[in-house]
Write a protein that holds these residues in place. Structure first.
Motif, short mmCIF file in Angstrom:
data_model
loop_
_atom_site.label_atom_id
_atom_site.label_comp_id
_atom_site.label_asym_id
_atom_site.label_seq_id
_atom_site.Cartn_x
_atom_site.Cartn_y
_atom_site.Cartn_z
N LEU A 87 13.96 84.72 5.47
CA LEU A 87 14.84 85.75 4.93
C LEU A 87 14.20 86.62 3.85
O LEU A 87 14.45 87.82 3.81
N PRO A 88 13.37 86.07 2.96
CA PRO A 88 12.77 86.92 1.92
C PRO A 88 11.89 88.06 2.45
O PRO A 88 11.62 89.01 1.73
N SER A 89 11.49 88.01 3.69
CA SER A 89 10.68 89.10 4.25
C SER A 89 11.53 90.10 5.03
O SER A 89 11.00 91.06 5.59
N MET A 90 12.85 89.88 5.07
CA MET A 90 13.75 90.76 5.82
C MET A 90 14.59 91.60 4.87
O MET A 90 14.97 91.15 3.80
N GLU A 91 14.88 92.82 5.31
CA GLU A 91 15.77 93.69 4.54
C GLU A 91 17.22 93.32 4.82
O GLU A 91 17.52 92.88 5.91
N PRO A 92 18.12 93.45 3.88
CA PRO A 92 17.94 93.99 2.54
C PRO A 92 17.47 92.96 1.52
O PRO A 92 17.23 93.28 0.37
N PHE A 93 17.32 91.71 1.95
CA PHE A 93 16.97 90.65 1.01
C PHE A 93 15.62 90.88 0.34
O PHE A 93 15.45 90.64 -0.86
N LYS A 94 14.66 91.37 1.09
CA LYS A 94 13.33 91.64 0.56
C LYS A 94 13.42 92.60 -0.64
O LYS A 94 12.81 92.36 -1.69
N THR A 95 14.18 93.67 -0.48
CA THR A 95 14.34 94.65 -1.54
C THR A 95 15.12 94.07 -2.72
O THR A 95 14.77 94.30 -3.88
N VAL A 96 16.16 93.31 -2.44
CA VAL A 96 16.94 92.68 -3.51
C VAL A 96 16.05 91.79 -4.36
O VAL A 96 16.06 91.88 -5.60
N LEU A 97 15.26 90.94 -3.73
CA LEU A 97 14.37 90.05 -4.49
C LEU A 97 13.37 90.84 -5.33
O LEU A 97 13.12 90.51 -6.49
N LEU A 99 13.68 93.99 -6.48
CA LEU A 99 14.39 94.67 -7.57
C LEU A 99 14.78 93.71 -8.68
O LEU A 99 14.61 94.01 -9.87
N VAL A 100 15.30 92.57 -8.32
CA VAL A 100 15.72 91.59 -9.33
C VAL A 100 14.52 91.09 -10.11
O VAL A 100 14.57 90.97 -11.33
N GLU A 101 13.42 90.84 -9.42
CA GLU A 101 12.22 90.37 -10.11
C GLU A 101 11.66 91.45 -11.05
O GLU A 101 11.32 91.16 -12.19
N GLU A 102 11.60 92.68 -10.58
CA GLU A 102 11.07 93.78 -11.40
C GLU A 102 11.93 94.03 -12.64
O GLU A 102 11.41 94.38 -13.69
N ASN A 103 13.24 93.90 -12.49
CA ASN A 103 14.16 94.22 -13.58
C ASN A 103 14.61 92.99 -14.37
O ASN A 103 15.43 93.12 -15.27
N LYS A 104 14.12 91.83 -14.03
CA LYS A 104 14.48 90.55 -14.65
C LYS A 104 15.89 90.11 -14.32
O LYS A 104 16.16 88.93 -14.23
N ALA A 105 16.82 91.04 -14.14
CA ALA A 105 18.20 90.75 -13.72
C ALA A 105 18.86 92.07 -13.35
O ALA A 105 18.50 93.11 -13.89
N MET A 106 19.82 92.00 -12.43
CA MET A 106 20.58 93.20 -12.03
C MET A 106 22.00 92.78 -11.68
O MET A 106 22.21 91.70 -11.12
N THR A 107 22.94 93.66 -11.97
CA THR A 107 24.32 93.41 -11.58
C THR A 107 24.49 93.72 -10.09
O THR A 107 23.67 94.42 -9.50
N THR A 108 25.58 93.22 -9.54
CA THR A 108 25.87 93.52 -8.14
C THR A 108 26.05 95.02 -7.95
O THR A 108 25.57 95.59 -6.96
N ALA A 109 26.71 95.68 -8.89
CA ALA A 109 26.92 97.14 -8.78
C ALA A 109 25.59 97.87 -8.76
O ALA A 109 25.40 98.80 -7.96
N GLU A 110 24.66 97.46 -9.62
CA GLU A 110 23.34 98.11 -9.64
C GLU A 110 22.60 97.89 -8.32
O GLU A 110 21.99 98.82 -7.78
N LEU A 111 22.65 96.67 -7.80
CA LEU A 111 21.99 96.38 -6.53
C LEU A 111 22.62 97.16 -5.39
O LEU A 111 21.92 97.73 -4.55
#
Length: 159
Positions: A87-97, A99-111
């Motif tokens: 799953l981590p190599s599939m969208e949208p999960f790949k992008t979510v992971l 984004l969350v890693e780059e930003n340290k944390a994100m809200t559901t609304a931001e994602l």
């Protein structure tokens, strides 16, 4: 646009579909599978897409079959391990992971907003999109232990 893992499907329904296919010796028509699952074809298609993307099945000419014959019963731990790997190599999960890693944390609304900007909304209704993204991350991200969630802040993070 990259192929997207269906956001509206859950682990239990996928496992149910795989069990039924196994009961039919690894091959079943889509119409028979729809009857067995009590699902409309439109609701069954995302489940079958998820099964295919996770490497379990393939569809050809209206027949769904296991990719490897005979397919042994798929244990819960083997299923979760396979999903955790793929799953981590599939969208949208790949992008979510990412984004969350780059930003340290994100809200559901931001994602939800960012995924929509990138052409990967779970729904085109903004309120429903946020709800669907939260549900998807709960079903998959939490269960596979790839994400953590702070409910008071509605915030996603990685360990």
């Amino acid at each position: 646009m990259p192929e997207m893992f269906p956001t509206g499907v859950g682990i239990t329904k996928i496992k149910g579909v795989l069990k039924i296919i196994g009961e039919y010796e690894g091959s079943i028509s889509m119409s028979a599978l729809a009857d067995e699952t009590n699902e409309q074809i439109d609701d069954l298609l995302p489940l079958l897409k998820a099964c295919e993307m996770l490497g379990y099945t393939e569809e050809n000419g209206g027949t769904v079959r296991f990719k490897q014959q005979p397919q042994p019963p798929i244990t819960r731990s083997a299923f979760l391990s396979n999903a955790r790997e793929k799953l981590p190599s599939m969208e949208p999960f790949k992008t979510v992971l990412r984004l969350v890693e780059e930003n340290k944390a994100m809200t559901t609304a931001e994602l939800a907003e960012k995924l929509s900007e990138l052409g990967m909304p779970a729904s085109y209704d903004p309120a429903q999109n946020e709800h669907d993204i939260r549900e998807y991350l709960m079903k998959w991200g939490i269960r596979l232990k790839l994400l953590k969630y702070r409910s008071k802040k509605d915030e996603w993070y990685i360990k």
